[in-house]
Design a protein around this motif. Structure first.
Motif, PDB file in Angstrom:
ATOM      1  N   ALA A   1      59.201  69.221  18.871  1.00  0.00           N
ATOM      2  CA  ALA A   1      59.694  68.369  17.787  1.00  0.00           C
ATOM      3  C   ALA A   1      59.478  66.898  18.125  1.00  0.00           C
ATOM      4  O   ALA A   1      59.116  66.108  17.259  1.00  0.00           O
ATOM      5  N   ARG A   2      59.705  66.523  19.375  1.00  0.00           N
ATOM      6  CA  ARG A   2      59.484  65.128  19.782  1.00  0.00           C
ATOM      7  C   ARG A   2      58.004  64.760  19.686  1.00  0.00           C
ATOM      8  O   ARG A   2      57.662  63.665  19.244  1.00  0.00           O
ATOM      9  N   LEU A   3      57.135  65.665  20.158  1.00  0.00           N
ATOM     10  CA  LEU A   3      55.704  65.387  20.070  1.00  0.00           C
ATOM     11  C   LEU A   3      55.259  65.247  18.619  1.00  0.00           C
ATOM     12  O   LEU A   3      54.443  64.384  18.284  1.00  0.00           O
ATOM     13  N   ALA A   4      55.814  66.065  17.755  1.00  0.00           N
ATOM     14  CA  ALA A   4      55.457  65.979  16.338  1.00  0.00           C
ATOM     15  C   ALA A   4      55.946  64.679  15.733  1.00  0.00           C
ATOM     16  O   ALA A   4      55.250  64.055  14.917  1.00  0.00           O
ATOM     17  N   ALA A   5      57.147  64.232  16.128  1.00  0.00           N
ATOM     18  CA  ALA A   5      57.682  62.970  15.611  1.00  0.00           C
ATOM     19  C   ALA A   5      56.835  61.791  16.070  1.00  0.00           C
ATOM     20  O   ALA A   5      56.558  60.871  15.297  1.00  0.00           O
ATOM     21  N   VAL A   6      56.428  61.792  17.327  1.00  0.00           N
ATOM     22  CA  VAL A   6      55.593  60.712  17.844  1.00  0.00           C
ATOM     23  C   VAL A   6      54.234  60.721  17.155  1.00  0.00           C
ATOM     24  O   VAL A   6      53.708  59.672  16.785  1.00  0.00           O
ATOM     25  N   ALA A   7      53.667  61.897  16.970  1.00  0.00           N
ATOM     26  CA  ALA A   7      52.366  61.991  16.308  1.00  0.00           C
ATOM     27  C   ALA A   7      52.459  61.521  14.861  1.00  0.00           C
ATOM     28  O   ALA A   7      51.547  60.870  14.343  1.00  0.00           O
ATOM     29  N   THR A   8      53.576  61.810  14.196  1.00  0.00           N
ATOM     30  CA  THR A   8      53.758  61.377  12.812  1.00  0.00           C
ATOM     31  C   THR A   8      53.874  59.866  12.741  1.00  0.00           C
ATOM     32  O   THR A   8      53.310  59.232  11.852  1.00  0.00           O
ATOM     33  N   ARG A   9      54.598  59.255  13.687  1.00  0.00           N
ATOM     34  CA  ARG A   9      54.734  57.789  13.702  1.00  0.00           C
ATOM     35  C   ARG A   9      53.392  57.115  13.932  1.00  0.00           C
ATOM     36  O   ARG A   9      53.134  56.031  13.402  1.00  0.00           O
ATOM     37  N   LEU A  10      52.565  57.722  14.744  1.00  0.00           N
ATOM     38  CA  LEU A  10      51.260  57.138  15.029  1.00  0.00           C
ATOM     39  C   LEU A  10      50.237  57.436  13.935  1.00  0.00           C
ATOM     40  O   LEU A  10      49.119  56.944  13.985  1.00  0.00           O
ATOM     41  N   GLY A  11      50.627  58.257  12.986  1.00  0.00           N
ATOM     42  CA  GLY A  11      49.713  58.587  11.898  1.00  0.00           C
ATOM     43  C   GLY A  11      48.752  59.699  12.285  1.00  0.00           C
ATOM     44  O   GLY A  11      47.754  59.914  11.631  1.00  0.00           O
ATOM     45  N   LEU A  12      49.040  60.405  13.362  1.00  0.00           N
ATOM     46  CA  LEU A  12      48.189  61.500  13.795  1.00  0.00           C
ATOM     47  C   LEU A  12      48.796  62.813  13.342  1.00  0.00           C
ATOM     48  O   LEU A  12      49.993  62.936  13.167  1.00  0.00           O
ATOM     49  N   ARG A  13      47.952  63.767  13.187  1.00  0.00           N
ATOM     50  CA  ARG A  13      48.461  65.093  12.867  1.00  0.00           C
ATOM     51  C   ARG A  13      48.087  66.008  14.021  1.00  0.00           C
ATOM     52  O   ARG A  13      46.916  66.289  14.262  1.00  0.00           O
ATOM     53  N   ALA A  14      49.094  66.443  14.753  1.00  0.00           N
ATOM     54  CA  ALA A  14      48.856  67.319  15.903  1.00  0.00           C
ATOM     55  C   ALA A  14      48.654  68.736  15.398  1.00  0.00           C
ATOM     56  O   ALA A  14      49.341  69.183  14.480  1.00  0.00           O
ATOM     57  N   PRO A  15      47.719  69.441  15.995  1.00  0.00           N
ATOM     58  CA  PRO A  15      47.547  70.840  15.580  1.00  0.00           C
ATOM     59  C   PRO A  15      48.796  71.640  15.936  1.00  0.00           C
ATOM     60  O   PRO A  15      49.473  71.351  16.920  1.00  0.00           O
ATOM     61  N   PRO A  16      49.123  72.629  15.166  1.00  0.00           N
ATOM     62  CA  PRO A  16      50.363  73.374  15.406  1.00  0.00           C
ATOM     63  C   PRO A  16      50.335  74.186  16.701  1.00  0.00           C
ATOM     64  O   PRO A  16      51.367  74.613  17.182  1.00  0.00           O
ATOM     65  N   THR A  17      49.170  74.390  17.280  1.00  0.00           N
ATOM     66  CA  THR A  17      49.086  75.192  18.498  1.00  0.00           C
ATOM     67  C   THR A  17      48.887  74.338  19.742  1.00  0.00           C
ATOM     68  O   THR A  17      48.458  74.833  20.769  1.00  0.00           O
ATOM     69  N   LEU A  18      49.172  73.048  19.664  1.00  0.00           N
ATOM     70  CA  LEU A  18      48.957  72.157  20.791  1.00  0.00           C
ATOM     71  C   LEU A  18      49.873  72.512  21.973  1.00  0.00           C
ATOM     72  O   LEU A  18      49.411  72.609  23.113  1.00  0.00           O
ATOM     73  N   LEU A  19      51.136  72.674  21.701  1.00  0.00           N
ATOM     74  CA  LEU A  19      52.075  72.952  22.782  1.00  0.00           C
ATOM     75  C   LEU A  19      51.792  74.287  23.483  1.00  0.00           C
ATOM     76  O   LEU A  19      51.763  74.323  24.718  1.00  0.00           O
ATOM     77  N   PRO A  20      51.562  75.365  22.762  1.00  0.00           N
ATOM     78  CA  PRO A  20      51.222  76.606  23.479  1.00  0.00           C
ATOM     79  C   PRO A  20      49.933  76.506  24.280  1.00  0.00           C
ATOM     80  O   PRO A  20      49.822  77.071  25.364  1.00  0.00           O
ATOM     81  N   ARG A  21      48.960  75.742  23.780  1.00  0.00           N
ATOM     82  CA  ARG A  21      47.710  75.582  24.532  1.00  0.00           C
ATOM     83  C   ARG A  21      47.944  74.777  25.801  1.00  0.00           C
ATOM     84  O   ARG A  21      47.392  75.084  26.853  1.00  0.00           O
ATOM     85  N   MET A  22      48.758  73.719  25.690  1.00  0.00           N
ATOM     86  CA  MET A  22      49.063  72.920  26.880  1.00  0.00           C
ATOM     87  C   MET A  22      49.830  73.754  27.899  1.00  0.00           C
ATOM     88  O   MET A  22      49.546  73.699  29.104  1.00  0.00           O
TER      89      MET A  22
END
Length: 101
Positions: A7-28
């Motif tokens: 949720a934090r990563l998604a909030a930061v990505a939203t503030r930066l105007g980026l859209r993180a893929p939904p599978t970023l965390l499981p891949r990391m």
């Protein structure tokens, strides 16, 4: 805990105007878990000291000595026990000639 991180990563990505893929965390997480066992197989990067190298037959060694921990000990056995009255008389203070009464 991981959902909070996502949720934090998604909030930061939203503030930066980026859209993180939904599978970023499981891949990391999968990449970290896959590389963690290999970390134990890595060579140590520190150089081996030449003087203390165990493979070097000319390496010096520290002197070896023996110092017993009970050096001042002396055995008190066998000791013949004294009768209790004689031992008691030996530690009794001398009787005073004047009494306090």
């Amino acid at each position: 805990m991981y959902s909070h991180l996502g949720a934090r990563l998604a909030a930061v990505a939203t503030r930066l105007g980026l859209r993180a893929p939904p599978t970023l965390l499981p891949r990391m997480a999968a990449a970290i878990l896959a590389s963690a066992p290999l970390a134990g197989c890595m060579a140590d990067g520190r150089p081996v000291a030449v003087a203390s190298d165990p493979a070097n037959p000319a390496a010096g060694t520290a002197g070896v000595g023996y110092r017993p921990t009970i050096t001042p000990y002396s055995s008190l056995r066998p000791a013949t026990p004294l009768p209790w009255r004689e031992r008691n008389d030996g530690v009794t203070p001398p009787a005073s000639s004047t009494s306090d009464r």
